[in-house]
Design an enzyme around this catalytic site. Structure first.
Site, short mmCIF file in Angstrom:
data_model
loop_
_atom_site.label_atom_id
_atom_site.label_comp_id
_atom_site.label_asym_id
_atom_site.label_seq_id
_atom_site.Cartn_x
_atom_site.Cartn_y
_atom_site.Cartn_z
N GLY A 180 65.10 -52.17 -34.74
CA GLY A 180 65.73 -52.77 -33.57
C GLY A 180 66.15 -51.66 -32.60
O GLY A 180 66.77 -50.69 -33.00
N ASP A 231 62.57 -55.62 -31.77
CA ASP A 231 63.64 -56.43 -31.17
C ASP A 231 64.69 -55.47 -30.63
O ASP A 231 64.62 -54.27 -30.85
CB ASP A 231 64.24 -57.37 -32.22
CG ASP A 231 64.81 -56.60 -33.39
OD1 ASP A 231 66.00 -56.30 -33.38
OD2 ASP A 231 64.05 -56.25 -34.33
N GLU A 282 51.54 -54.28 -42.97
CA GLU A 282 51.17 -52.87 -42.76
C GLU A 282 50.43 -52.33 -43.96
O GLU A 282 49.41 -51.66 -43.82
CB GLU A 282 52.45 -52.03 -42.63
CG GLU A 282 52.90 -51.82 -41.24
CD GLU A 282 54.14 -50.93 -41.22
OE1 GLU A 282 54.51 -50.54 -40.13
OE2 GLU A 282 54.71 -50.64 -42.28
N MET A 329 66.56 -50.40 -41.94
CA MET A 329 67.28 -50.64 -43.18
C MET A 329 66.89 -49.72 -44.34
O MET A 329 67.30 -49.97 -45.47
CB MET A 329 67.11 -52.12 -43.59
CG MET A 329 67.63 -53.08 -42.52
SD MET A 329 67.44 -54.83 -42.95
CE MET A 329 68.59 -55.00 -44.28
N GLU A 330 66.10 -48.69 -44.09
CA GLU A 330 65.62 -47.87 -45.21
C GLU A 330 65.59 -46.36 -44.96
O GLU A 330 65.84 -45.55 -45.87
CB GLU A 330 64.18 -48.28 -45.61
CG GLU A 330 64.02 -49.68 -46.14
CD GLU A 330 63.82 -50.71 -45.02
OE1 GLU A 330 63.53 -50.29 -43.88
OE2 GLU A 330 63.98 -51.92 -45.28
N1 ADE Z 1 64.32 -53.88 -38.39
C1 ADE Z 1 63.79 -54.46 -37.29
N2 ADE Z 1 64.74 -54.95 -36.49
C2 ADE Z 1 65.93 -54.67 -37.10
C3 ADE Z 1 67.27 -54.96 -36.80
N3 ADE Z 1 67.58 -55.60 -35.68
N4 ADE Z 1 68.24 -54.55 -37.67
C4 ADE Z 1 67.90 -53.89 -38.81
N5 ADE Z 1 66.64 -53.63 -39.16
C5 ADE Z 1 65.66 -54.00 -38.31
#
Ligand code: ADE
Length: 252
Positions: A73, A211, A7, A187-188
């Site tokens: 996700g 996902d 990105e 995660m951020e």
């Molecule tokens: N970023 C993309 N997919 C994720 C997931 N399954 N868990 C945490 N961060 C993600």
């Protein structure tokens, strides 16, 4: 701010005269994009790395707004791979100081949910709608077919963040039951939202769903990022900046 190399590379390709400034071991790219002064940076992964990066953005570069892009996700039943989520609010799903404080509440902030900036998020959601209306313009029909992307949607709502890549159905079900309105997990974002609240600076987060945060989380993660997520982010940010009033133009 981006969590993904690809990105950032796509953004830097549009900032030909950017200057690299190294702070705290990170490269901050200072330049212009679509006529706006921009600082672009890789956040690295996880809440602490993102919070450090955000603090430098605010303290050292004095940014007037902060936008985070990346992947997430999907948790909400209607949130599919290839959709985009624009956060209205963000929660740290792994924050738990109970019984001293309610689960998810950040101690001494009196809150679990950190709101994103409504105006900024609205403008980014509009840009995302425009991009996803004609996804083949940005991805090409072969990529759409390859990843089985059909009529991608923009969702607005709760993003949850924690220091775990969620890749089992048991864990995503636990998250859904603890935070039933959560649309997606990453995660951020919630850490950056907390830092931005501390500094009183508008924040927004835009995430492409890579996902379903379950046992079937597809193995083509890197290819998805390169061929789909980074192209969406680039197109959405570019569209948003092109429509954003030029510096010095006051909104009344
Ligand atoms: N970023 C993309 N997919 C994720 C997931 N399954 N868990 C945490 N961060 C993600």
């Amino acid at each position: 701010m981006s969590a993904l190399h690809e990105e950032l590379a796509a953004v830097l390709a549009d900032m030909p005269n950017e200057q690299r400034v190294k702070v705290a071991g990170r490269d901050f790219w200072v330049g212009h994009w679509q006529g706006h002064a921009v600082v672009a940076v890789l956040s690295r992964i996880g809440k602490v790395a993102a919070a450090t990066t955000a603090t430098v953005m605010l303290e050292r570069f004095g940014v007037g707004a902060l936008v985070f892009t990346g992947v997430a996700g999907g948790l909400g039943p209607q949130v599919r791979v290839g959709d985009v989520v624009v956060a209205n609010g963000l929660v740290q799903h792994d924050m738990d100081a109970s019984p001293l404080f309610p689960r998810h509440e950040v101690p001494l902030y009196g809150r679990a949910v950190f709101d994103s900036d409504a105006h900024l998020s609205g403008a980014l959601a509009t840009a995302a709608q425009q991009v996803l209306q004609v996804p083949e313009r940005h991805l090409g029909s072969a990529t759409l077919a390859q990843f089985h992307l059909h009529a991608p949607q923009v969702h607005r709502g709760l993003l949850v963040s924690g220091d775990r890549f969620v890749s089992t159905t048991a864990e995503s079900e636990a998250l859904r039951s603890a935070l039933p309105t959560a649309l997606a997990v990453e995660m951020e974002g919630a850490a950056v939202a907390q830092v931005c609240l501390d500094y009183g600076v508008p924040f927004a987060a835009v995430r492409t769903i890579s996902d379903r945060a379950d046992d079937t989380a597809h193995t083509d993660f890197n290819r998805f990022i390169a061929q789909v997520a980074s192209r969406y982010s680039h197109a959405i940010l570019s569209q948003w900046l092109a429509q954003r009033p030029a510096p010095g133009v006051r909104l009344t």
